[in-house]
Scaffold this motif. Sequence first.
Motif, PDB file in Angstrom:
ATOM      1  N   SER A 147       0.821  -1.163  -0.088  1.00 32.73           N
ATOM      2  CA  SER A 147       0.010   0.111  -0.052  1.00 32.73           C
ATOM      3  C   SER A 147       0.877   1.187  -0.084  1.00 32.73           C
ATOM      4  CB  SER A 147      -0.776  -0.144   1.300  1.00 32.73           C
ATOM      5  OG  SER A 147      -1.778   1.125   1.185  1.00 32.73           O
ATOM      6  N   ALA A 148       2.012   1.142   0.613  1.00 30.68           N
ATOM      7  CA  ALA A 148       2.831   2.436   0.975  1.00 30.68           C
ATOM      8  C   ALA A 148       3.383   2.672  -0.501  1.00 30.68           C
ATOM      9  CB  ALA A 148       3.874   2.234   1.816  1.00 30.68           C
ATOM     10  N   ASP A 149       3.921   1.436  -1.207  1.00 32.40           N
ATOM     11  CA  ASP A 149       4.540   1.423  -2.874  1.00 32.40           C
ATOM     12  C   ASP A 149       3.605   2.186  -3.548  1.00 32.40           C
ATOM     13  OD1 ASP A 149       6.965   0.760  -1.925  1.00 32.40           O
ATOM     14  OD2 ASP A 149       6.746  -1.358  -3.073  1.00 32.40           O
ATOM     15  N   PHE A 150       2.277   1.768  -3.394  1.00 33.02           N
ATOM     16  CA  PHE A 150       1.130   2.309  -4.475  1.00 33.02           C
ATOM     17  C   PHE A 150       1.019   3.717  -4.203  1.00 33.02           C
ATOM     18  CE2 PHE A 150      -1.133  -1.968  -5.380  1.00 33.02           C
ATOM     19  CZ  PHE A 150      -0.063  -2.339  -6.218  1.00 33.02           C
ATOM     20  N   ALA A 151       1.090   4.149  -2.897  1.00 32.55           N
ATOM     21  CA  ALA A 151       0.808   5.533  -2.615  1.00 32.55           C
ATOM     22  C   ALA A 151       1.755   6.316  -2.851  1.00 32.55           C
ATOM     23  CB  ALA A 151       0.525   5.765  -0.922  1.00 32.55           C
ATOM     24  N   ALA A 152       3.047   6.018  -2.785  1.00 35.60           N
ATOM     25  CA  ALA A 152       4.127   6.714  -3.450  1.00 35.60           C
ATOM     26  C   ALA A 152       4.196   6.911  -5.000  1.00 35.60           C
ATOM     27  CB  ALA A 152       5.554   6.026  -3.107  1.00 35.60           C
ATOM     28  N   GLN A 153       3.641   5.765  -5.677  1.00 36.92           N
ATOM     29  CA  GLN A 153       3.819   5.976  -7.083  1.00 36.92           C
ATOM     30  C   GLN A 153       2.669   6.799  -7.708  1.00 36.92           C
ATOM     31  OE1 GLN A 153       2.861   2.020  -8.161  1.00 36.92           O
ATOM     32  NE2 GLN A 153       5.022   0.996  -7.622  1.00 36.92           N
ATOM     33  N   ALA A 154       1.545   6.619  -6.771  1.00 40.62           N
ATOM     34  CA  ALA A 154       0.475   7.716  -7.105  1.00 40.62           C
ATOM     35  C   ALA A 154       0.834   9.134  -6.982  1.00 40.62           C
ATOM     36  CB  ALA A 154      -0.637   7.243  -6.261  1.00 40.62           C
ATOM     37  N   ALA A 155       1.633   9.209  -5.802  1.00 47.04           N
ATOM     38  CA  ALA A 155       2.070  10.579  -5.568  1.00 47.04           C
ATOM     39  C   ALA A 155       2.988  11.175  -6.472  1.00 47.04           C
ATOM     40  CB  ALA A 155       2.734  11.072  -4.053  1.00 47.04           C
ATOM     41  N   ALA A 156       3.962  10.352  -6.939  1.00 43.42           N
ATOM     42  CA  ALA A 156       4.750  10.657  -8.102  1.00 43.42           C
ATOM     43  C   ALA A 156       4.175  11.304  -9.534  1.00 43.42           C
ATOM     44  CB  ALA A 156       5.848   9.532  -8.111  1.00 43.42           C
ATOM     45  N   LEU A 157       3.119  10.211  -9.649  1.00 44.12           N
ATOM     46  CA  LEU A 157       2.350  10.595 -10.914  1.00 44.12           C
ATOM     47  C   LEU A 157       1.463  11.738 -10.827  1.00 44.12           C
ATOM     48  CD1 LEU A 157       1.698   6.722 -11.695  1.00 44.12           C
ATOM     49  CD2 LEU A 157       3.133   8.447 -13.080  1.00 44.12           C
ATOM     50  N   ALA A 158       1.368  12.121  -9.619  1.00 44.31           N
ATOM     51  CA  ALA A 158       0.356  13.254  -9.687  1.00 44.31           C
ATOM     52  C   ALA A 158       1.186  14.657  -9.855  1.00 44.31           C
ATOM     53  CB  ALA A 158      -0.030  13.365  -8.200  1.00 44.31           C
ATOM     54  N   GLU A 159       2.386  14.736  -9.707  1.00 51.26           N
ATOM     55  CA  GLU A 159       3.010  15.884 -10.051  1.00 51.26           C
ATOM     56  C   GLU A 159       3.475  16.065 -11.476  1.00 51.26           C
ATOM     57  OE1 GLU A 159       4.423  17.864  -7.755  1.00 51.26           O
ATOM     58  OE2 GLU A 159       3.284  16.770  -6.233  1.00 51.26           O
ATOM     59  N   ALA A 190      -1.314  14.344 -20.882  1.00 48.78           N
ATOM     60  CA  ALA A 190      -2.233  15.905 -21.095  1.00 48.78           C
ATOM     61  C   ALA A 190      -1.510  16.913 -20.707  1.00 48.78           C
ATOM     62  CB  ALA A 190      -3.512  15.675 -20.202  1.00 48.78           C
ATOM     63  N   VAL A 191      -1.662  17.940 -21.237  1.00 42.91           N
ATOM     64  CA  VAL A 191      -1.287  19.430 -20.858  1.00 42.91           C
ATOM     65  C   VAL A 191      -2.417  20.212 -20.537  1.00 42.91           C
ATOM     66  CG1 VAL A 191      -0.176  21.508 -21.701  1.00 42.91           C
ATOM     67  CG2 VAL A 191       0.550  19.150 -22.820  1.00 42.91           C
ATOM     68  N   ARG A 192      -1.980  20.642 -18.954  1.00 47.18           N
ATOM     69  CA  ARG A 192      -2.685  21.495 -18.263  1.00 47.18           C
ATOM     70  C   ARG A 192      -2.356  22.598 -17.508  1.00 47.18           C
ATOM     71  NH1 ARG A 192      -5.160  16.154 -15.363  1.00 47.18           N
ATOM     72  NH2 ARG A 192      -6.686  15.631 -17.211  1.00 47.18           N
ATOM     73  N   ASP A 193      -2.558  23.825 -17.924  1.00 51.46           N
ATOM     74  CA  ASP A 193      -2.039  25.316 -17.493  1.00 51.46           C
ATOM     75  C   ASP A 193      -0.355  25.176 -18.043  1.00 51.46           C
ATOM     76  OD1 ASP A 193      -4.422  25.851 -16.195  1.00 51.46           O
ATOM     77  OD2 ASP A 193      -3.887  24.832 -14.267  1.00 51.46           O
ATOM     78  N   GLY A 194      -0.379  24.664 -19.028  1.00 50.38           N
ATOM     79  CA  GLY A 194       1.230  24.552 -19.730  1.00 50.38           C
ATOM     80  C   GLY A 194       1.941  23.355 -19.297  1.00 50.38           C
ATOM     81  N   LEU A 195       1.435  22.751 -18.272  1.00 47.22           N
ATOM     82  CA  LEU A 195       2.148  21.625 -17.740  1.00 47.22           C
ATOM     83  C   LEU A 195       1.920  20.225 -18.240  1.00 47.22           C
ATOM     84  CD1 LEU A 195       2.216  22.958 -14.091  1.00 47.22           C
ATOM     85  CD2 LEU A 195       4.149  22.998 -15.744  1.00 47.22           C
ATOM     86  N   THR A 196       2.616  19.278 -18.328  1.00 38.90           N
ATOM     87  CA  THR A 196       2.652  17.897 -18.940  1.00 38.90           C
ATOM     88  C   THR A 196       2.043  17.006 -17.649  1.00 38.90           C
ATOM     89  OG1 THR A 196       3.889  18.220 -20.824  1.00 38.90           O
ATOM     90  CG2 THR A 196       3.287  15.749 -20.080  1.00 38.90           C
ATOM     91  N   VAL A 197       1.029  16.407 -17.600  1.00 38.77           N
ATOM     92  CA  VAL A 197       0.471  15.391 -16.514  1.00 38.77           C
ATOM     93  C   VAL A 197       0.286  14.320 -17.204  1.00 38.77           C
ATOM     94  CG1 VAL A 197      -0.009  17.463 -15.053  1.00 38.77           C
ATOM     95  CG2 VAL A 197      -1.641  16.342 -16.708  1.00 38.77           C
ATOM     96  N   ALA A 198       0.296  13.314 -16.224  1.00 37.78           N
ATOM     97  CA  ALA A 198      -0.227  11.882 -16.622  1.00 37.78           C
ATOM     98  C   ALA A 198      -1.559  11.681 -16.200  1.00 37.78           C
ATOM     99  CB  ALA A 198       0.663  10.623 -15.889  1.00 37.78           C
ATOM    100  N   ARG A 199      -2.450  11.001 -17.312  1.00 39.15           N
ATOM    101  CA  ARG A 199      -3.717  10.604 -17.018  1.00 39.15           C
ATOM    102  C   ARG A 199      -3.777   9.213 -16.604  1.00 39.15           C
ATOM    103  NH1 ARG A 199      -7.869  11.324 -21.127  1.00 39.15           N
ATOM    104  NH2 ARG A 199      -9.361  12.012 -19.278  1.00 39.15           N
ATOM    105  N   PRO A 200      -4.581   8.611 -15.749  1.00 38.72           N
ATOM    106  CA  PRO A 200      -5.605   9.479 -15.161  1.00 38.72           C
ATOM    107  C   PRO A 200      -5.225  10.263 -13.822  1.00 38.72           C
ATOM    108  CG  PRO A 200      -5.680   7.300 -14.327  1.00 38.72           C
ATOM    109  CD  PRO A 200      -4.652   7.268 -15.289  1.00 38.72           C
ATOM    110  N   ASP A 201      -6.063  11.375 -13.645  1.00 38.47           N
ATOM    111  CA  ASP A 201      -5.901  12.304 -12.367  1.00 38.47           C
ATOM    112  C   ASP A 201      -5.724  11.662 -11.129  1.00 38.47           C
ATOM    113  OD1 ASP A 201      -8.275  12.355 -11.425  1.00 38.47           O
ATOM    114  OD2 ASP A 201      -8.855  14.018 -12.864  1.00 38.47           O
ATOM    115  N   PRO A 202      -4.968  12.259 -10.150  1.00 42.99           N
ATOM    116  CA  PRO A 202      -4.961  11.801  -9.030  1.00 42.99           C
ATOM    117  C   PRO A 202      -6.318  11.302  -7.911  1.00 42.99           C
ATOM    118  CG  PRO A 202      -3.412  13.831  -8.934  1.00 42.99           C
ATOM    119  CD  PRO A 202      -4.319  13.676 -10.388  1.00 42.99           C
TER     120      PRO A 202
END
Length: 299
Positions: A147-159, A190-202
Amino acid sequence: MVEERHVEGSPRLVVRDHGGQRTGRDIVVLHGFGGNALNWEAFVPLLTSRHRVVACDLRCHGRSGDGAWDWEALVDDVDRVVADLGAERPVVVGHSLGGAVATLWAGHHPEAAGAVNIDGFRGVETEERHYLGIDPDELAARLAELSADFAAQAAALAEPLQPEAVEVARAQHRTAGGDRAVEAFDRGLAVRDGLTVARPDPGTVAAFRTWMAALDLTEPLAAARCPVLVLTATRDLPEADRYADLLAAWRRGVERDLDSVARTNPRVRVEHVAASHAMVLESPDIIAGHVLDFLDILG
């Protein structure tokens, strides 16, 4: 020629219609969480000589729009894709999350020709009773680590993704799967507010973990009134080696429950495949063979 088009509604969905043999079955394929319709590019051509195939970007993925995340909404999205296809008795084939959606969709459509669930029976973050042959204290500790690993991965992808990080990821995907893998990776950005982000969102990632933790398809499969093929992996993903003990116990629980369902419901066919969870990408020809055999049985 592949036709990419929109399926209107809320949210708008994007599908890739690969065409194919219109005298065969109409097939809708659904990718796993974090993937998109391009994940099927090596698989679909193995079916289109005999069947018509459409791949869908699920909501919050690929080029489809965002929307509330729950099982009912996902099943409704499949209905919209089926209606757009004009299919009367389609077969829905899904991998991982897509496999779970295909199974739940089949439960709503006993008149359907069939459904295929490719290693999407149950999430790993689940109840203790779903694991076999592991000490309860060890299980609790290992699940906490996971669970901690998954949470860390999700946090990294949210940036937001820095340009250099995107290029590194593209190079890794190109090494692993060539230009096709790079295209699939790019489709998930996806590009949001000029920033590249991964989908799906957090928010969608958090909802997915909650819904998957509670998912158990034993009862839906036991109650299935149309034919369902379930393919399960017998090997771990290479990057999951550190959780081999946990995954072995989880897999024993999956096999126990699926084999029990298959004994009680003759409409459910279970096959254990010598591959990892990434079997659609690893061995598309083997998986297509299983699916084609199932379609032949349907007639």
